[in-house]
Design a protein around this motif. Structure first.
Motif, PDB file in Angstrom:
ATOM      1  N   ASP A 101     -25.002  26.242  45.470  1.00  0.00           N
ATOM      2  CA  ASP A 101     -24.939  25.666  44.124  1.00  0.00           C
ATOM      3  C   ASP A 101     -25.630  26.535  43.080  1.00  0.00           C
ATOM      4  OD1 ASP A 101     -23.688  23.517  45.298  1.00  0.00           O
ATOM      5  OD2 ASP A 101     -25.476  22.236  45.304  1.00  0.00           O
ATOM      6  N   GLY A 102     -26.325  27.576  43.523  1.00  0.00           N
ATOM      7  CA  GLY A 102     -27.164  28.352  42.620  1.00  0.00           C
ATOM      8  C   GLY A 102     -26.428  28.935  41.430  1.00  0.00           C
ATOM      9  N   HIS A 103     -25.235  29.482  41.658  1.00  0.00           N
ATOM     10  CA  HIS A 103     -24.497  30.116  40.558  1.00  0.00           C
ATOM     11  C   HIS A 103     -24.234  29.129  39.433  1.00  0.00           C
ATOM     12  CE1 HIS A 103     -21.559  32.542  38.387  1.00  0.00           C
ATOM     13  NE2 HIS A 103     -20.737  31.508  38.418  1.00  0.00           N
ATOM     14  N   ALA A 104     -23.785  27.929  39.779  1.00  0.00           N
ATOM     15  CA  ALA A 104     -23.483  26.927  38.756  1.00  0.00           C
ATOM     16  C   ALA A 104     -24.746  26.496  38.022  1.00  0.00           C
ATOM     17  CB  ALA A 104     -22.803  25.721  39.395  1.00  0.00           C
ATOM     18  N   LEU A 105     -25.851  26.326  38.753  1.00  0.00           N
ATOM     19  CA  LEU A 105     -27.104  25.909  38.126  1.00  0.00           C
ATOM     20  C   LEU A 105     -27.611  26.972  37.152  1.00  0.00           C
ATOM     21  CD1 LEU A 105     -28.917  24.374  41.240  1.00  0.00           C
ATOM     22  CD2 LEU A 105     -27.801  23.142  39.370  1.00  0.00           C
ATOM     23  N   VAL A 106     -27.524  28.233  37.556  1.00  0.00           N
ATOM     24  CA  VAL A 106     -27.971  29.321  36.680  1.00  0.00           C
ATOM     25  C   VAL A 106     -27.070  29.422  35.457  1.00  0.00           C
ATOM     26  CG1 VAL A 106     -28.235  31.827  36.501  1.00  0.00           C
ATOM     27  CG2 VAL A 106     -29.077  30.627  38.523  1.00  0.00           C
ATOM     28  N   GLU A 107     -25.769  29.264  35.659  1.00  0.00           N
ATOM     29  CA  GLU A 107     -24.835  29.336  34.529  1.00  0.00           C
ATOM     30  C   GLU A 107     -25.180  28.299  33.468  1.00  0.00           C
ATOM     31  OE1 GLU A 107     -20.436  27.717  33.827  1.00  0.00           O
ATOM     32  OE2 GLU A 107     -20.484  29.309  35.337  1.00  0.00           O
ATOM     33  N   MET A 108     -25.451  27.066  33.892  1.00  0.00           N
ATOM     34  CA  MET A 108     -25.787  26.017  32.928  1.00  0.00           C
ATOM     35  C   MET A 108     -27.108  26.306  32.224  1.00  0.00           C
ATOM     36  SD  MET A 108     -24.583  22.465  34.774  1.00  0.00           S
ATOM     37  CE  MET A 108     -25.115  22.905  36.442  1.00  0.00           C
ATOM     38  N   ALA A 109     -28.082  26.789  32.976  1.00  0.00           N
ATOM     39  CA  ALA A 109     -29.410  27.015  32.407  1.00  0.00           C
ATOM     40  C   ALA A 109     -29.431  28.150  31.394  1.00  0.00           C
ATOM     41  CB  ALA A 109     -30.409  27.298  33.522  1.00  0.00           C
ATOM     42  N   THR A 110     -28.492  29.094  31.508  1.00  0.00           N
ATOM     43  CA  THR A 110     -28.483  30.255  30.616  1.00  0.00           C
ATOM     44  C   THR A 110     -27.403  30.169  29.541  1.00  0.00           C
ATOM     45  OG1 THR A 110     -27.060  31.438  32.197  1.00  0.00           O
ATOM     46  CG2 THR A 110     -29.441  31.795  32.364  1.00  0.00           C
ATOM     47  N   ASP A 111     -26.631  29.092  29.518  1.00  0.00           N
ATOM     48  CA  ASP A 111     -25.541  28.923  28.555  1.00  0.00           C
ATOM     49  C   ASP A 111     -26.074  28.235  27.301  1.00  0.00           C
ATOM     50  OD1 ASP A 111     -23.262  28.153  27.082  1.00  0.00           O
ATOM     51  OD2 ASP A 111     -22.059  27.955  28.904  1.00  0.00           O
ATOM     52  N   ALA A 112     -26.029  28.927  26.173  1.00  0.00           N
ATOM     53  CA  ALA A 112     -26.561  28.375  24.923  1.00  0.00           C
ATOM     54  C   ALA A 112     -25.823  27.113  24.503  1.00  0.00           C
ATOM     55  CB  ALA A 112     -26.482  29.424  23.816  1.00  0.00           C
ATOM     56  N   ARG A 113     -24.539  27.005  24.839  1.00  0.00           N
ATOM     57  CA  ARG A 113     -23.778  25.808  24.469  1.00  0.00           C
ATOM     58  C   ARG A 113     -24.272  24.599  25.257  1.00  0.00           C
ATOM     59  NH1 ARG A 113     -18.224  28.697  25.896  1.00  0.00           N
ATOM     60  NH2 ARG A 113     -19.603  29.124  27.671  1.00  0.00           N
ATOM     61  N   VAL A 114     -24.507  24.783  26.540  1.00  0.00           N
ATOM     62  CA  VAL A 114     -24.989  23.692  27.385  1.00  0.00           C
ATOM     63  C   VAL A 114     -26.409  23.300  26.997  1.00  0.00           C
ATOM     64  CG1 VAL A 114     -25.544  23.027  29.759  1.00  0.00           C
ATOM     65  CG2 VAL A 114     -23.492  24.373  29.290  1.00  0.00           C
ATOM     66  N   ARG A 115     -27.226  24.292  26.637  1.00  0.00           N
ATOM     67  CA  ARG A 115     -28.643  24.052  26.346  1.00  0.00           C
ATOM     68  C   ARG A 115     -28.917  23.825  24.855  1.00  0.00           C
ATOM     69  NH1 ARG A 115     -32.368  23.039  30.057  1.00  0.00           N
ATOM     70  NH2 ARG A 115     -33.867  24.068  28.686  1.00  0.00           N
ATOM     71  N   ARG A 116     -27.883  23.615  24.079  1.00  0.00           N
ATOM     72  CA  ARG A 116     -28.051  23.474  22.626  1.00  0.00           C
ATOM     73  C   ARG A 116     -29.042  22.377  22.270  1.00  0.00           C
ATOM     74  NH1 ARG A 116     -23.288  21.791  18.264  1.00  0.00           N
ATOM     75  NH2 ARG A 116     -24.641  21.789  16.419  1.00  0.00           N
ATOM     76  N   TYR A 117     -28.963  21.247  22.947  1.00  0.00           N
ATOM     77  CA  TYR A 117     -29.850  20.121  22.653  1.00  0.00           C
ATOM     78  C   TYR A 117     -30.962  19.978  23.691  1.00  0.00           C
ATOM     79  CZ  TYR A 117     -26.018  18.851  19.523  1.00  0.00           C
ATOM     80  OH  TYR A 117     -25.058  18.861  18.544  1.00  0.00           O
ATOM     81  N   LEU A 118     -31.193  21.030  24.448  1.00  0.00           N
ATOM     82  CA  LEU A 118     -32.197  20.973  25.518  1.00  0.00           C
ATOM     83  C   LEU A 118     -33.260  22.048  25.354  1.00  0.00           C
ATOM     84  CD1 LEU A 118     -29.739  20.419  28.503  1.00  0.00           C
ATOM     85  CD2 LEU A 118     -31.220  18.703  27.442  1.00  0.00           C
ATOM     86  N   GLY A 119     -33.455  22.502  24.124  1.00  0.00           N
ATOM     87  CA  GLY A 119     -34.497  23.486  23.877  1.00  0.00           C
ATOM     88  C   GLY A 119     -34.048  24.925  23.961  1.00  0.00           C
ATOM     89  N   GLY A 120     -32.739  25.164  24.132  1.00  0.00           N
ATOM     90  CA  GLY A 120     -32.232  26.532  24.172  1.00  0.00           C
ATOM     91  C   GLY A 120     -32.095  27.062  25.585  1.00  0.00           C
ATOM     92  N   PRO A 121     -31.343  28.146  25.754  1.00  0.00           N
ATOM     93  CA  PRO A 121     -31.102  28.706  27.092  1.00  0.00           C
ATOM     94  C   PRO A 121     -32.352  29.329  27.693  1.00  0.00           C
ATOM     95  CG  PRO A 121     -30.242  30.176  25.415  1.00  0.00           C
ATOM     96  CD  PRO A 121     -30.664  28.925  24.694  1.00  0.00           C
ATOM     97  N   LYS A 122     -32.403  29.331  29.024  1.00  0.00           N
ATOM     98  CA  LYS A 122     -33.481  29.994  29.744  1.00  0.00           C
ATOM     99  C   LYS A 122     -33.083  31.440  30.015  1.00  0.00           C
ATOM    100  CE  LYS A 122     -34.903  25.778  32.182  1.00  0.00           C
ATOM    101  NZ  LYS A 122     -35.138  25.160  33.511  1.00  0.00           N
ATOM    102  N   ASP A 123     -34.066  32.299  30.267  1.00  0.00           N
ATOM    103  CA  ASP A 123     -33.725  33.663  30.636  1.00  0.00           C
ATOM    104  C   ASP A 123     -33.259  33.681  32.093  1.00  0.00           C
ATOM    105  OD1 ASP A 123     -35.865  35.196  32.498  1.00  0.00           O
ATOM    106  OD2 ASP A 123     -36.876  33.666  31.313  1.00  0.00           O
ATOM    107  N   GLN A 124     -32.580  34.738  32.486  1.00  0.00           N
ATOM    108  CA  GLN A 124     -31.926  34.812  33.787  1.00  0.00           C
ATOM    109  C   GLN A 124     -32.910  34.622  34.941  1.00  0.00           C
ATOM    110  OE1 GLN A 124     -28.621  35.148  34.065  1.00  0.00           O
ATOM    111  NE2 GLN A 124     -28.485  35.283  36.299  1.00  0.00           N
ATOM    112  N   VAL A 125     -34.059  35.291  34.865  1.00  0.00           N
ATOM    113  CA  VAL A 125     -35.030  35.215  35.962  1.00  0.00           C
ATOM    114  C   VAL A 125     -35.550  33.791  36.129  1.00  0.00           C
ATOM    115  CG1 VAL A 125     -37.286  35.982  36.777  1.00  0.00           C
ATOM    116  CG2 VAL A 125     -35.709  37.626  35.747  1.00  0.00           C
ATOM    117  N   ALA A 126     -35.947  33.171  35.029  1.00  0.00           N
ATOM    118  CA  ALA A 126     -36.460  31.803  35.100  1.00  0.00           C
ATOM    119  C   ALA A 126     -35.396  30.847  35.622  1.00  0.00           C
ATOM    120  CB  ALA A 126     -36.949  31.353  33.728  1.00  0.00           C
ATOM    121  N   ALA A 127     -34.143  31.053  35.197  1.00  0.00           N
ATOM    122  CA  ALA A 127     -33.053  30.182  35.644  1.00  0.00           C
ATOM    123  C   ALA A 127     -32.817  30.323  37.144  1.00  0.00           C
ATOM    124  CB  ALA A 127     -31.778  30.508  34.875  1.00  0.00           C
ATOM    125  N   GLU A 128     -32.881  31.547  37.646  1.00  0.00           N
ATOM    126  CA  GLU A 128     -32.660  31.770  39.076  1.00  0.00           C
ATOM    127  C   GLU A 128     -33.786  31.164  39.911  1.00  0.00           C
ATOM    128  OE1 GLU A 128     -32.234  35.967  39.422  1.00  0.00           O
ATOM    129  OE2 GLU A 128     -30.181  35.992  38.630  1.00  0.00           O
TER     130      GLU A 128
END
Length: 224
Positions: free
Chosen positions: A18-45
């Motif tokens: 499931d990791g790829h999907a979780l990282v994609e959501m965490a780093t996608d600015a559209r998904v994170r628009r109302y969640l404080g903004g996207p995370k960087d790749q390392v933190a998301a992984e």
């Protein structure tokens, strides 16, 4: 949480793969628009690996049965008093009704399998789609609060205390509470700029300058 099956989605605990999907959501600015903004790749992984490895109660992913892939994720956790449900979907799966079905499954499971009689959800006032979804599922507005941004906040003064340099022994003795911090990392100023919001990154950069120069710095909203 047990596996929950609806007409179009399956809600289950995070699993290897499931990791790829979780990282994609965490780093996608559209998904994170109302969640404080996207995370960087390392933190998301790191965060994705933690969710998969710990299998913490209340963590879940949303699987689109037709596509056979993870379409979203969420959790039931205690963040501000009562247990709270949160969720988000990968951008490619928006506007298909999958989030509503998944939240309804988790809501029904929650009240049938716990002794709690209250489950809350939070969303930004600007996120009208999320508000409408929750209202359709029977949620009613109970209050409001300020989390991101400065509107409605009073002016404040932040002071930073220089803790000096840690010895190797002090570093090795650091223990984190999993209830408070999910991940952490040593960061130099460029890394801090990548991993923090703009406001916090500016404060950190100025704090380094102040320590080097020995001159107190006064900021407003992170700016000199």
């Amino acid at each position: 949480m047990e596996v929950l099956t609806g007409e179009r989605v399956v809600v289950r605990a995070p699993a290897p793969g499931d990791g790829h999907a979780l990282v994609e959501m965490a780093t996608d600015a559209r998904v994170r628009r109302y969640l404080g903004g996207p995370k960087d790749q390392v933190a998301a992984e790191v965060d994705a690996a933690r969710k998969i490895g710990e299998a913490r109660w209340g963590q879940f992913v949303i699987v689109d049965q037709a596509a056979g892939v993870v379409a979203g994720s969420g959790s039931v956790a205690r963040k501000r008093g009562p247990l709270e449900i949160s969720y988000h979907l990968r951008h490619a799966f928006w506007r298909r009704g999958l989030a509503g079905e998944a939240v309804a499954l988790v809501r029904d499971w929650f009240f049938a399998n716990t002794e709690d009689n209250e489950l809350i959800a939070t969303t930004q006032q600007a996120n009208l789609a999320s508000q409408r979804l929750l209202e359709r599922l029977g949620a009613v507005q109970a209050g409001s609060f300020e989390r991101y941004g400065r509107d409605g906040r009073t002016e404040g003064l932040m002071l930073l205390f220089d803790g000096g340099h840690l010895t190797p022994e002090q570093t090795s003795s650091i223990r984190l509470s999993s209830e408070e911090l999910h991940i952490w990392a040593w960061s130099d100023p460029p890394q801090a700029e990548q991993r923090l919001s703009g406001l916090l990154a500016r404060r950190i950069a100025v704090a380094f300058d102040a320590r080097t120069s020995g001159v107190t710095a006064y900021l407003e909203n992170g700016h000199r």
